[in-house]
Write a protein that holds these residues in place. Structure first.
Motif, mmCIF file in Angstrom:
data_model
loop_
_atom_site.group_PDB
_atom_site.id
_atom_site.type_symbol
_atom_site.label_atom_id
_atom_site.label_comp_id
_atom_site.label_asym_id
_atom_site.label_seq_id
_atom_site.Cartn_x
_atom_site.Cartn_y
_atom_site.Cartn_z
ATOM 1 N N LEU A 61 4.752 -5.349 0.736
ATOM 2 C CA LEU A 61 4.480 -6.364 -0.506
ATOM 3 C C LEU A 61 4.966 -7.732 0.088
ATOM 4 C CD1 LEU A 61 5.877 -4.711 -3.725
ATOM 5 C CD2 LEU A 61 3.562 -5.107 -2.778
ATOM 6 N N ASN A 113 8.740 -3.375 3.428
ATOM 7 C CA ASN A 113 7.787 -3.037 2.482
ATOM 8 C C ASN A 113 6.552 -3.575 2.925
ATOM 9 O OD1 ASN A 113 7.561 -5.483 0.809
ATOM 10 N ND2 ASN A 113 9.614 -5.331 0.713
ATOM 11 N N PRO A 115 9.583 4.719 -2.355
ATOM 12 C CA PRO A 115 8.743 4.093 -1.675
ATOM 13 C C PRO A 115 8.295 4.213 -0.066
ATOM 14 C CG PRO A 115 10.290 2.672 -2.289
ATOM 15 C CD PRO A 115 10.595 4.133 -2.816
ATOM 16 N N ARG A 135 5.614 1.673 0.876
ATOM 17 C CA ARG A 135 4.661 1.048 -0.077
ATOM 18 C C ARG A 135 5.549 0.627 -1.332
ATOM 19 N NH1 ARG A 135 -0.494 -0.280 -0.016
ATOM 20 N NH2 ARG A 135 -0.972 1.629 0.413
ATOM 21 N N GLY A 136 5.444 -0.818 -1.604
ATOM 22 C CA GLY A 136 6.157 -1.686 -2.646
ATOM 23 C C GLY A 136 7.488 -1.295 -2.415
#
Length: 160
Positions: free
Chosen positions: A29, A27, A97, A86-87
């Motif tokens: 993050l 991810n 995600p 994403r995230g």
């Protein structure tokens, strides 16, 4: 090789001769703690440490969706951290995600590394676990970016 080899087994124990790259999706993050990464960390500490450092220092590097990081873990084994998510999925999440365009870009970078190293690529069904993706959408990306460039690819289905 004109297709992907599908086998039952553990992608962290790639079955091939020569240089091997174990690829997986991460991810954006900087989180590392669920899914396939747990198996990676049980086997080798280096990919997690490198990923966390890459994320921490992102202001000065290429970390982000579509990026790829290769980490050598044994003399003939590398791990590719592909940022294609994403995230993360949470209880409040409404969508998935996975970001297919980011996986596509990261696979292109992985292909360059595999060609440079003369390596085969080994992976679970990337982007299809916690990222929530569809293998029907990811498989054509793997075929186009890797297999069509002559890179041997093996996909591992664990415990099936």
């Amino acid at each position: 090789m004109t297709e992907i080899a599908y086998v039952r087994g553990d992608a962290t124990a790639p079955q091939a001769r020569g240089v091997k790259i174990v690829a997986h999706v991460c991810n954006d993050l900087g989180g590392w703690g669920k899914g396939f990464v747990l198996a990676l960390s049980r086997r080798w500490p280096e990919p997690e440490a490198a990923f966390r450092r890459w994320h921490r220092e992102r202001a000065g590097n290429d970390f982000g969706l579509g990026a790829a990081q290769s980490v050598q873990v044994e003399p003939y084994v590398w791990v590719a951290n592909l940022v294609g998510q994403r995230g993360t999925r949470t209880a409040r999440s409404t969508g998935v995600p996975v970001r297919y365009e980011a996986i596509d870009a990261a696979l292109g970078r992985l292909a360059d590394t595999a060609v440079e190293l003369g390596a085969s690529v080994h992976m679970p069904r990337i982007g299809c676990g916690l990222a929530g993706g569809s293998w029907a959408k990811v498989e054509p990306l793997v075929l186009r970016r890797l297999v069509e460039r002559g890179i041997p690819v093996t996909v591992y289905d664990f415990g099936v």
